[in-house]
Design a protein around this motif. Structure first.
Motif, PDB file in Angstrom:
ATOM      1  N   SER A 132      56.729   8.538 -25.825  1.00 11.85           N
ATOM      2  CA  SER A 132      56.942   8.746 -27.254  1.00 11.85           C
ATOM      3  C   SER A 132      57.107  10.241 -27.508  1.00 11.85           C
ATOM      4  CB  SER A 132      55.763   8.219 -28.074  1.00 11.85           C
ATOM      5  OG  SER A 132      55.606   6.821 -27.927  1.00 11.85           O
ATOM      6  N   LEU A 133      57.813  10.586 -28.569  1.00  9.67           N
ATOM      7  CA  LEU A 133      57.888  11.990 -28.977  1.00  9.67           C
ATOM      8  C   LEU A 133      58.249  12.073 -30.446  1.00  9.67           C
ATOM      9  CD1 LEU A 133      61.096  13.096 -29.228  1.00  9.67           C
ATOM     10  CD2 LEU A 133      60.959  12.911 -26.765  1.00  9.67           C
ATOM     11  N   ALA A 134      57.963  13.247 -31.033  1.00 12.14           N
ATOM     12  CA  ALA A 134      58.255  13.454 -32.450  1.00 12.14           C
ATOM     13  C   ALA A 134      58.470  14.931 -32.720  1.00 12.14           C
ATOM     14  CB  ALA A 134      57.115  12.927 -33.322  1.00 12.14           C
ATOM     15  N   GLY A 135      59.377  15.224 -33.650  1.00 12.30           N
ATOM     16  CA  GLY A 135      59.629  16.589 -34.102  1.00 12.30           C
ATOM     17  C   GLY A 135      60.094  16.553 -35.542  1.00 12.30           C
ATOM     18  N   MET A 136      59.773  17.591 -36.309  1.00 12.94           N
ATOM     19  CA  MET A 136      60.120  17.629 -37.731  1.00 12.94           C
ATOM     20  C   MET A 136      61.615  17.838 -37.952  1.00 12.94           C
ATOM     21  SD  MET A 136      58.945  20.387 -40.625  1.00 12.94           S
ATOM     22  CE  MET A 136      59.250  20.073 -42.380  1.00 12.94           C
ATOM     23  N   LEU A 137      62.166  17.122 -38.915  1.00 11.57           N
ATOM     24  CA  LEU A 137      63.469  17.462 -39.473  1.00 11.57           C
ATOM     25  C   LEU A 137      63.209  18.642 -40.401  1.00 11.57           C
ATOM     26  CD1 LEU A 137      64.671  13.841 -40.269  1.00 11.57           C
ATOM     27  CD2 LEU A 137      65.713  15.382 -38.596  1.00 11.57           C
ATOM     28  N   ILE A 138      63.456  19.852 -39.921  1.00 13.88           N
ATOM     29  CA  ILE A 138      62.940  21.055 -40.573  1.00 13.88           C
ATOM     30  C   ILE A 138      63.412  21.202 -42.017  1.00 13.88           C
ATOM     31  CG2 ILE A 138      63.043  23.574 -40.505  1.00 13.88           C
ATOM     32  CD1 ILE A 138      62.817  23.443 -37.488  1.00 13.88           C
ATOM     33  N   CYS A 139      64.639  20.848 -42.312  1.00 12.73           N
ATOM     34  CA  CYS A 139      65.159  21.017 -43.672  1.00 12.73           C
ATOM     35  C   CYS A 139      64.931  19.775 -44.534  1.00 12.73           C
ATOM     36  CB  CYS A 139      66.635  21.387 -43.614  1.00 12.73           C
ATOM     37  SG  CYS A 139      66.950  22.964 -42.794  1.00 12.73           S
ATOM     38  N   THR A 140      63.727  19.202 -44.426  1.00  8.82           N
ATOM     39  CA  THR A 140      63.295  18.091 -45.275  1.00  8.82           C
ATOM     40  C   THR A 140      61.865  18.348 -45.708  1.00  8.82           C
ATOM     41  OG1 THR A 140      62.328  16.719 -43.515  1.00  8.82           O
ATOM     42  CG2 THR A 140      64.703  16.497 -43.894  1.00  8.82           C
ATOM     43  N   ASN A 141      61.389  17.553 -46.664  1.00 11.98           N
ATOM     44  CA  ASN A 141      59.988  17.664 -47.073  1.00 11.98           C
ATOM     45  C   ASN A 141      59.046  17.120 -46.012  1.00 11.98           C
ATOM     46  OD1 ASN A 141      61.365  17.244 -50.110  1.00 11.98           O
ATOM     47  ND2 ASN A 141      59.711  18.738 -49.988  1.00 11.98           N
ATOM     48  N   ASP A 142      59.285  15.890 -45.558  1.00 11.14           N
ATOM     49  CA  ASP A 142      58.380  15.281 -44.575  1.00 11.14           C
ATOM     50  C   ASP A 142      59.121  14.277 -43.694  1.00 11.14           C
ATOM     51  OD1 ASP A 142      58.776  13.412 -46.607  1.00 11.14           O
ATOM     52  OD2 ASP A 142      56.766  12.585 -46.470  1.00 11.14           O
ATOM     53  N   GLY A 143      60.310  14.677 -43.276  1.00 11.73           N
ATOM     54  CA  GLY A 143      61.086  13.838 -42.369  1.00 11.73           C
ATOM     55  C   GLY A 143      60.850  14.251 -40.927  1.00 11.73           C
ATOM     56  N   PHE A 144      60.976  13.296 -40.018  1.00  9.26           N
ATOM     57  CA  PHE A 144      60.853  13.620 -38.604  1.00  9.26           C
ATOM     58  C   PHE A 144      61.724  12.688 -37.780  1.00  9.26           C
ATOM     59  CE2 PHE A 144      57.685  10.307 -39.186  1.00  9.26           C
ATOM     60  CZ  PHE A 144      57.610   9.614 -37.979  1.00  9.26           C
ATOM     61  N   VAL A 145      62.027  13.121 -36.575  1.00 13.41           N
ATOM     62  CA  VAL A 145      62.718  12.254 -35.621  1.00 13.41           C
ATOM     63  C   VAL A 145      61.702  11.823 -34.581  1.00 13.41           C
ATOM     64  CG1 VAL A 145      65.066  13.106 -35.903  1.00 13.41           C
ATOM     65  CG2 VAL A 145      63.503  14.291 -34.355  1.00 13.41           C
ATOM     66  N   GLY A 146      61.839  10.597 -34.102  1.00 16.59           N
ATOM     67  CA  GLY A 146      60.847  10.104 -33.173  1.00 16.59           C
ATOM     68  C   GLY A 146      61.400   9.114 -32.178  1.00 16.59           C
ATOM     69  N   LEU A 147      60.773   9.105 -31.029  1.00 18.43           N
ATOM     70  CA  LEU A 147      61.024   8.112 -29.994  1.00 18.43           C
ATOM     71  C   LEU A 147      59.738   7.324 -29.866  1.00 18.43           C
ATOM     72  CD1 LEU A 147      63.391   7.486 -28.034  1.00 18.43           C
ATOM     73  CD2 LEU A 147      62.195   8.861 -26.324  1.00 18.43           C
ATOM     74  N   ASN A 148      59.803   6.023 -30.086  1.00 17.11           N
ATOM     75  CA  ASN A 148      58.594   5.226 -30.273  1.00 17.11           C
ATOM     76  C   ASN A 148      58.335   4.312 -29.083  1.00 17.11           C
ATOM     77  OD1 ASN A 148      56.346   4.062 -31.476  1.00 17.11           O
ATOM     78  ND2 ASN A 148      57.560   2.635 -32.711  1.00 17.11           N
ATOM     79  N   SER A 149      57.529   4.782 -28.136  1.00 14.85           N
ATOM     80  CA  SER A 149      56.990   3.942 -27.069  1.00 14.85           C
ATOM     81  C   SER A 149      58.077   3.236 -26.256  1.00 14.85           C
ATOM     82  CB  SER A 149      56.025   2.898 -27.667  1.00 14.85           C
ATOM     83  OG  SER A 149      55.246   2.289 -26.676  1.00 14.85           O
ATOM     84  N   ILE A 150      59.036   4.008 -25.744  1.00 19.28           N
ATOM     85  CA  ILE A 150      60.105   3.395 -24.945  1.00 19.28           C
ATOM     86  C   ILE A 150      59.633   3.202 -23.506  1.00 19.28           C
ATOM     87  CG2 ILE A 150      61.928   4.417 -26.354  1.00 19.28           C
ATOM     88  CD1 ILE A 150      62.372   6.259 -23.771  1.00 19.28           C
ATOM     89  N   LYS A 151      60.219   2.232 -22.840  1.00 17.19           N
ATOM     90  CA  LYS A 151      59.933   2.018 -21.438  1.00 17.19           C
ATOM     91  C   LYS A 151      60.607   3.111 -20.613  1.00 17.19           C
ATOM     92  CE  LYS A 151      59.491  -3.030 -21.603  1.00 17.19           C
ATOM     93  NZ  LYS A 151      60.038  -4.310 -21.080  1.00 17.19           N
ATOM     94  N   LEU A 152      59.874   3.638 -19.635  1.00 13.76           N
ATOM     95  CA  LEU A 152      60.441   4.642 -18.750  1.00 13.76           C
ATOM     96  C   LEU A 152      61.248   3.970 -17.641  1.00 13.76           C
ATOM     97  CD1 LEU A 152      57.322   6.931 -18.575  1.00 13.76           C
ATOM     98  CD2 LEU A 152      59.552   7.608 -19.456  1.00 13.76           C
ATOM     99  N   PRO A 153      62.341   4.595 -17.213  1.00 16.39           N
ATOM    100  CA  PRO A 153      63.141   3.982 -16.150  1.00 16.39           C
ATOM    101  C   PRO A 153      62.429   4.054 -14.809  1.00 16.39           C
ATOM    102  CG  PRO A 153      63.966   6.162 -16.670  1.00 16.39           C
ATOM    103  CD  PRO A 153      62.914   5.853 -17.699  1.00 16.39           C
ATOM    104  N   LYS A 154      62.778   3.150 -13.932  1.00 19.69           N
ATOM    105  CA  LYS A 154      62.241   3.179 -12.570  1.00 19.69           C
ATOM    106  C   LYS A 154      62.821   4.386 -11.833  1.00 19.69           C
ATOM    107  CE  LYS A 154      61.698  -1.844 -12.224  1.00 19.69           C
ATOM    108  NZ  LYS A 154      62.091  -3.069 -11.501  1.00 19.69           N
ATOM    109  N   PRO A 155      62.104   4.890 -10.815  1.00 18.18           N
ATOM    110  CA  PRO A 155      62.607   6.058 -10.077  1.00 18.18           C
ATOM    111  C   PRO A 155      64.020   5.884  -9.527  1.00 18.18           C
ATOM    112  CG  PRO A 155      60.319   5.676  -9.533  1.00 18.18           C
ATOM    113  CD  PRO A 155      60.747   4.506 -10.390  1.00 18.18           C
ATOM    114  N   SER A 156      64.412   4.654  -9.289  1.00 18.65           N
ATOM    115  CA  SER A 156      65.749   4.410  -8.736  1.00 18.65           C
ATOM    116  C   SER A 156      66.830   4.326  -9.804  1.00 18.65           C
ATOM    117  CB  SER A 156      65.740   3.103  -7.935  1.00 18.65           C
ATOM    118  OG  SER A 156      65.359   2.009  -8.769  1.00 18.65           O
ATOM    119  N   ALA A 157      66.441   4.413 -11.078  1.00 19.69           N
ATOM    120  CA  ALA A 157      67.397   4.163 -12.164  1.00 19.69           C
ATOM    121  C   ALA A 157      68.275   5.361 -12.492  1.00 19.69           C
ATOM    122  CB  ALA A 157      66.650   3.723 -13.420  1.00 19.69           C
ATOM    123  N   GLY A 158      67.886   6.559 -12.047  1.00 18.23           N
ATOM    124  CA  GLY A 158      68.668   7.733 -12.384  1.00 18.23           C
ATOM    125  C   GLY A 158      68.465   8.149 -13.828  1.00 18.23           C
ATOM    126  N   THR A 159      69.503   8.653 -14.452  1.00 20.39           N
ATOM    127  CA  THR A 159      69.405   9.165 -15.820  1.00 20.39           C
ATOM    128  C   THR A 159      69.654   8.056 -16.840  1.00 20.39           C
ATOM    129  OG1 THR A 159      70.170  11.337 -15.114  1.00 20.39           O
ATOM    130  CG2 THR A 159      70.315  10.846 -17.460  1.00 20.39           C
TER     131      THR A 159
END
Length: 208
Positions: A132-159
């Motif tokens: 998961s990750l989050a960062g503020m949309l700086i030019c807003t009052n209280d907006g943010f972008v987020g990645l919500n609990s995604i599954k991580l790829p297996k080591p063999s999956a590449g990018t």
């Protein structure tokens, strides 16, 4: 209440590429993989505050759409303050690693001093961890972008590439007035706001 903002989702999209770079045995016998993560800001007019990234078990939630924002998300979404989230998550149960990315992302194609629209860091994860990750949309009052609990790829999956959603933390009125937007919007955003520097009036627009 954290709400997804459909109108902002395309305008403030970030691409997150996940590349497994190494794997080693953990202290408890569980495999630990080191992921190389690149965040690229695709928004032409919206800078992003230094994101916080965390690898964790499924039970851990950095944020939950439809539920009241935590103190950590409120601090990120209103002020771009990642310290609350880092403090709350570091050493917490079922959390493997916490990374304070440490630098903001400028709008797409823009360079401001040493800051650009892309940043790369590494984060460790156990097998079956989520990211998961989050960062503020700086030019807003209280907006943010987020990645919500995604599954991580297996080591063999590449990018693998993911696109972040935009959210409204629901902790501050969306006045969109210059004096109610944090000063870094002027430094990193598309225009200089009236009243900056030190033009932010965050305490005057708090809501319950």
């Amino acid at each position: 209440m954290v709400r997804r903002v459909i109108a902002l989702a395309s305008a403030a999209a970030l691409a997150v590429g996940l590349l497994v770079t190494a794997a080693s045995a953990g202290a408890e016998g569980n495999n630990v993989a080191t992921y190389e993560v690149t965040i690229t800001n695709l928004a032409a007019t919206q800078p992003i505050s230094p994101p916080v990234a965390v690898t964790h078990r499924r039970a851990v939630k950095l944020f939950k759409p439809g539920s009241p924002a935590s103190d950590a998300i409120e601090a990120i979404a209103e002020d771009g303050n990642q310290g609350v989230a880092v403090g709350a998550l570091s050493g917490a149960a079922k959390v493997t690693d916490v990374v304070d990315v440490g630098a903001p992302l400028t709008p797409s194609g823009v360079t401001v001093g040493d800051f650009t629209d892309s940043i790369t860091f590494q984060i460790d994860a156990h097998r079956r961890d989520r990211l998961s990750l989050a960062g503020m949309l700086i030019c807003t009052n209280d907006g943010f972008v987020g990645l919500n609990s995604i599954k991580l790829p297996k080591p063999s999956a590449g990018t693998v590439t993911h696109y972040l959603n935009a959210y409204d933390a629901g902790t501050e009125e969306n006045t969109e007035l210059s004096e109610d937007i944090v000063d870094p919007c002027s430094a990193l955003g598309p225009v200089v706001l009236d009243g900056d520097p030190d033009g932010n009036n965050n305490d005057g627009i708090e809501t319950d």
